[in-house]
Design a protein around this motif. Structure first.
Motif, mmCIF file in Angstrom:
data_model
loop_
_atom_site.group_PDB
_atom_site.id
_atom_site.type_symbol
_atom_site.label_atom_id
_atom_site.label_comp_id
_atom_site.label_asym_id
_atom_site.label_seq_id
_atom_site.Cartn_x
_atom_site.Cartn_y
_atom_site.Cartn_z
ATOM 1 N N ALA A 53 0.844 -1.216 0.000
ATOM 2 C CA ALA A 53 0.000 0.000 0.000
ATOM 3 C C ALA A 53 0.859 1.238 0.000
ATOM 4 C CB ALA A 53 -0.924 -0.023 1.216
ATOM 5 N N LEU A 54 1.955 1.222 0.814
ATOM 6 C CA LEU A 54 2.843 2.377 0.867
ATOM 7 C C LEU A 54 3.573 2.565 -0.458
ATOM 8 C CD1 LEU A 54 4.081 4.645 2.537
ATOM 9 C CD2 LEU A 54 5.752 2.985 3.430
ATOM 10 N N THR A 55 3.990 1.436 -1.037
ATOM 11 C CA THR A 55 4.675 1.519 -2.332
ATOM 12 C C THR A 55 3.772 2.149 -3.384
ATOM 13 O OG1 THR A 55 5.942 -0.457 -1.795
ATOM 14 C CG2 THR A 55 5.858 0.177 -4.107
ATOM 15 N N ARG A 56 2.528 1.741 -3.440
ATOM 16 C CA ARG A 56 1.596 2.283 -4.433
ATOM 17 C C ARG A 56 1.263 3.749 -4.178
ATOM 18 N NH1 ARG A 56 -2.141 -3.213 -4.554
ATOM 19 N NH2 ARG A 56 -0.806 -4.362 -6.035
ATOM 20 N N ASP A 57 1.185 4.116 -2.858
ATOM 21 C CA ASP A 57 0.951 5.538 -2.532
ATOM 22 C C ASP A 57 2.099 6.399 -3.025
ATOM 23 O OD1 ASP A 57 -1.469 5.046 -1.373
ATOM 24 O OD2 ASP A 57 -0.724 5.029 0.700
ATOM 25 N N LYS A 58 3.337 5.900 -2.834
ATOM 26 C CA LYS A 58 4.501 6.663 -3.286
ATOM 27 C C LYS A 58 4.493 6.880 -4.794
ATOM 28 C CE LYS A 58 7.836 5.354 0.324
ATOM 29 N NZ LYS A 58 9.104 4.642 0.590
ATOM 30 N N GLU A 59 3.949 5.856 -5.512
ATOM 31 C CA GLU A 59 3.929 5.944 -6.974
ATOM 32 C C GLU A 59 2.843 6.887 -7.486
ATOM 33 O OE1 GLU A 59 5.493 1.349 -7.760
ATOM 34 O OE2 GLU A 59 3.381 1.890 -8.051
ATOM 35 N N THR A 60 1.838 7.183 -6.682
ATOM 36 C CA THR A 60 0.671 7.929 -7.191
ATOM 37 C C THR A 60 0.423 9.268 -6.503
ATOM 38 O OG1 THR A 60 -0.761 6.695 -5.669
ATOM 39 C CG2 THR A 60 -0.489 5.808 -7.882
ATOM 40 N N VAL A 61 0.923 9.419 -5.252
ATOM 41 C CA VAL A 61 0.580 10.634 -4.489
ATOM 42 C C VAL A 61 1.821 11.181 -3.805
ATOM 43 C CG1 VAL A 61 -0.841 11.584 -2.627
ATOM 44 C CG2 VAL A 61 -1.728 9.726 -4.044
ATOM 45 N N LYS A 62 1.989 12.520 -3.812
ATOM 46 C CA LYS A 62 3.052 13.162 -3.047
ATOM 47 C C LYS A 62 2.550 13.399 -1.639
ATOM 48 C CE LYS A 62 6.403 15.680 -5.807
ATOM 49 N NZ LYS A 62 6.999 17.016 -6.037
#
Length: 769
Positions: free
Chosen positions: A606-615
């Protein structure tokens, strides 16, 4: 009044329910419970050490027997005079006689109680057996006392009770006479331990005759009369005595029998006698009756008869074989300062296999068994090639394995023949001398003998990989559905799969006991003590169990209980392996380790995907960063070093050494899935390729029969761990014996049909050349 706090009751309830949960998960069994409840109480006849007591006694029965073998009608005619000695402290009103041939009587108890059923593909052999009308039971002409008076008797299937006119008092003897006859069964058609084989090619018979006379049942301190019916499976319980037997046969027959030939001048030719005398000092088998002489006798049958006289002292039984087809060879064997005659009798159809191996195997068997048990006490040991499987009697055995008609044989046939001869000759020790009750406990002779047989097979030729008693040989049986499995300690006539149960499981258990649990030195001494204590006596299972423990100082109740009294199996699983290292408290060592462990911790998806999509907000506004964004919790501080120095100063020299050695501590967790507790044999392989073996006694399970843990410290890192690496404990499932887990490979067959061929390379090679 003492006041008990409520907290005390909470503790008690917690303890109760915790143990209730454990009891539900694991049955309340103690694998190390002593066998005192199962054993009989020691007494003046049998001691707690497994020895005969100071008042031990046993009966004796002497026989004078006259036999006529009718080669024309295939009948046995006999008369016998029996003298029965009452050495017991009891007054006897009757005596029991075994009539074993009545198992072949029409409507015998064996036939009536045997089960049968139809299947879609009924074998013709089974169908024929339903129409078998052969009557091979005893025909009793008379039963008389020594003065010729008729004795009152009653026949109950395979047992006959003779009622005495007056009590037979302790120390007295009773002499009586029985006359009988019976039809000889053809073993190749209807089976049997005793009988005849017909050779159509030359119109001749080979007779291997046993259970041919009414025999005294055993009367003992352990159970009184052993008068269980003979149903064909369980063998015999017999009384020791002296035999004088006259056997009348066609004059061109050669006879082999229990005991020593008394009238060689009358029945052997001059040349045969000379050969026999020469064989006594020979180190290799010498021919007494040649194949040429046997062939000549086959063609020219004589009508007159000869009587062969044999005498045997202190034996429990008597058997003989007779045929004009016999080739006879012999050699002398030095044992215990005496010369024993090893001999073989066989038809030409058994050559070249028998001429090459049989007598040599007899001699080998006597040497190996004498070393491990006691010196062979009888003057002769005989191997007969006869088609009634394998069957043993004092000094003589029937072993029916032949080569192909062209004289070739497979390796399996060779090993089968050698193994059978070892086994049947070995039975001279168990039960012919160590005289256990075969009717009740097949394992006491078959299992013990099969175990020693394995030693003799290995020492005959190390290329024989099929030796008996190998623990892996019992795996398929041990893992089967328990519905059709019985404990070893089951009456012989109630056992399923007697070969696996009484022979192989017992032999495998004793191999494990010798090689894995006790060690050879302790086992061999105790085993020999048992045999020597009970030589020419009647031991019970308890006598064996008690002697093995008494002579070794090894508590084996857990072993007897698991292997002999239950159907548990061995399945020990290596469930979990954990690696531990000591915390040295040295920040120079520990802090980098902690930092590495944190770095290795995987980031959640979840954290990895957040980093890829949101600042994040902090990324968009760096002013929100504080001290902790640059703080390294694993950086070594002065405080860390000061605390370490203070810690070191509190340690002794020995404690400092332990911390600096930097051991790898492997915690292994095991579970007992099969129920049979066993030692743990553990192979550790290290990263540098070195292997070591750790052997942990079975007592590791004594506080918890189901799960145990054990810690092993090593300097080096472990690469692989294997439980039972040498396959020595009969573990039925080795898939859970590995760390890391090992994926088994199963090979499968395609459906294309490939015609099968006989595995007889000797025949194939002969045909090619």
């Amino acid at each position: 009044m003492k006041i008990v706090s409520p907290f005390f009751f909470i503790i008690i309830l917690h303890y109760f329910f915790s143990n209730l949960l454990i009891a539900q998960e694991y049955p309340l069994q103690n694998k190390f419970k002593q066998l005192d409840q199962e054993f009989s109480s020691p007494n003046t006849y049998r001691t707690a050490s497994g020895s005969p007591g100071h008042e031990y006694w046993q009966q004796k029965a002497d026989y004078d027997i006259d036999i006529i073998l009718d080669d024309h009608s295939q009948k046995i005619y006999g008369t016998e005079t029996i003298t029965y000695y009452n050495n017991s402290p009891h007054k006897l009103n009757y005596i029991w006689i075994q009539l074993d041939q009545n198992v072949r009587k029409r409507q015998s108890l064996s036939d009536l109680t045997s089960t049968s059923n139809f299947s879609q593909n009924m074998r013709l052999k089974n169908l024929k057996s339903l129409h078998n009308d052969f009557d091979g039971g005893f025909k009793l002409n008379h039963v008389k006392d020594n003065e010729g008076n008729d004795l009152k008797f009653i026949v109950n299937h395979t047992m006959m009770r003779i009622d005495l006119a007056k009590q037979l008092l302790p120390g007295e003897n009773f002499t009586f006479n029985i006359k009988w006859w019976y039809n000889i069964n053809e073993t190749t058609k209807i089976g049997g331990r005793s009988g005849m084989e017909y050779f159509k090619e030359d119109d001749n018979y080979l007779y291997s005759i046993a259970q041919f006379y009414p025999r005294l049942a055993v009367y003992s301190d352990a159970q009184g009369w052993q008068n269980q019916q003979f149903l064909g499976d369980a063998e015999f319980a017999l009384t020791f005595g002296d035999f004088n037997v006259n056997i009348t046969v066609p004059a061109d027959h050669i006879v082999a029998a229990t005991g020593e030939l008394q009238n060689s001048d009358e029945v052997l030719s001059t040349s045969q006698k000379k050969r026999l005398d020469k064989a006594k000092t020979s180190n290799a088998p010498l021919i007494i009756v040649s194949e040429g002489e046997a062939k000549a006798a086959e063609k020219k049958k004589v009508k007159n008869t000869k009587t062969w006289q044999f005498s045997a002292k202190n034996v429990r039984d008597f058997a003989f074989a007779s045929s004009r087809k016999f080739i006879w060879d012999a050699m002398g064997v030095h044992i215990g300062g005496k010369k024993i005659m090893a001999m073989s009798y066989y038809p030409k159809e058994a050559n070249p296999l028998w001429g090459k191996f049989s007598t040599q195997v007899v001699a080998h068997t006597l040497k190996v068994y004498s070393k491990h048990i006691f010196d062979y006490p009888y003057p002769v040991a005989i191997s007969i090639e006869a088609r009634n499987g394998g069957m043993e009697y004092p000094m003589i055995s029937f072993n029916g394995i032949r080569p192909e008609p062209d004289g070739t044989y497979s390796e399996r046939t060779k090993w089968g023949m050698i193994g059978t001869i070892i086994h049947e000759v070995g039975h001279n020790y168990f039960p012919m001398i160590v005289n256990s009750d075969e009717r009740k406990w097949a394992w006491m002779d078959e299992g013990l003998n099969t175990f020693v047989m394995g030693i003799a097979e290995r020492q005959w030729d190390y290329n024989n990989t099929t030796w008996m008693g190998k623990p892996t040989s019992i795996l398929d049986y041990m893992k089967r559905n328990k519905t059709n499995i019985r404990p070893i300690m089951t009456n012989t006539q109630s056992i399923f799969q007697i070969g696996n149960n009484a022979y192989l499981k017992t032999a495998s258990a004793l191999t494990i006991l010798r090689e894995t649990i006790m060690g050879r030195e302790l086992f061999d001494f105790a085993f020999k003590q048992y045999a020597q204590k009970w030589k020419f006596k009647h031991p019970t299972p308890e006598d064996f169990f008690r002697t093995m423990e008494d002579a070794s100082a090894v508590d084996l109740d857990w072993f007897w209980r698991g292997w002999f009294y239950t159907t548990d199996r061995v399945d020990i699983s290596l469930d979990h392996v954990s690696l531990f290292r000591t915390n040295t408290h040295n920040p120079d060592i520990e802090n980098p380790i902690k930092k590495t462990e944190v770095a290795k911790t995987p980031e959640h998806i979840a954290l990895t995907r957040d980093k890829e999509t949101v600042k994040s907000t902090v990324q968009e506004n760096p002013s929100l960063r504080d001290f902790y964004y640059s703080y390294d919790p694993h950086k070594i501080s002065k405080k860390d070093k000061a605390e370490y120095e203070a810690f070191l100063s509190s340690l002794s020299k020995e404690e400092k050494t332990l911390l600096s050695n930097n051991y790898n501590y492997y915690e292994l967790q095991f579970s007992n899935i099969g129920g049979l507790v066993m030692p743990l044999i553990i192979e550790f392989e290290f990263e540098d390729g070195e292997k070591i073996i750790a052997r942990i006694p079975a007592e590791i399970w004594r506080k918890n029969n189901y799960t145990v843990k054990k810690i092993f410290p090593f300097k080096k890192l472990v690469k692989h761990i294997v439980i039972d690496p040498f396959k020595e404990t009969a573990d039925v499932d080795t898939s859970n014996n590995y760390w890391p887990k090992k994926l088994p490979v199963t090979r499968f067959n395609t459906n294309k049909h490939i015609p099968s061929t006989k595995n007889n390379p000797m025949q194939t090679h002969k045909n090619k050349h």
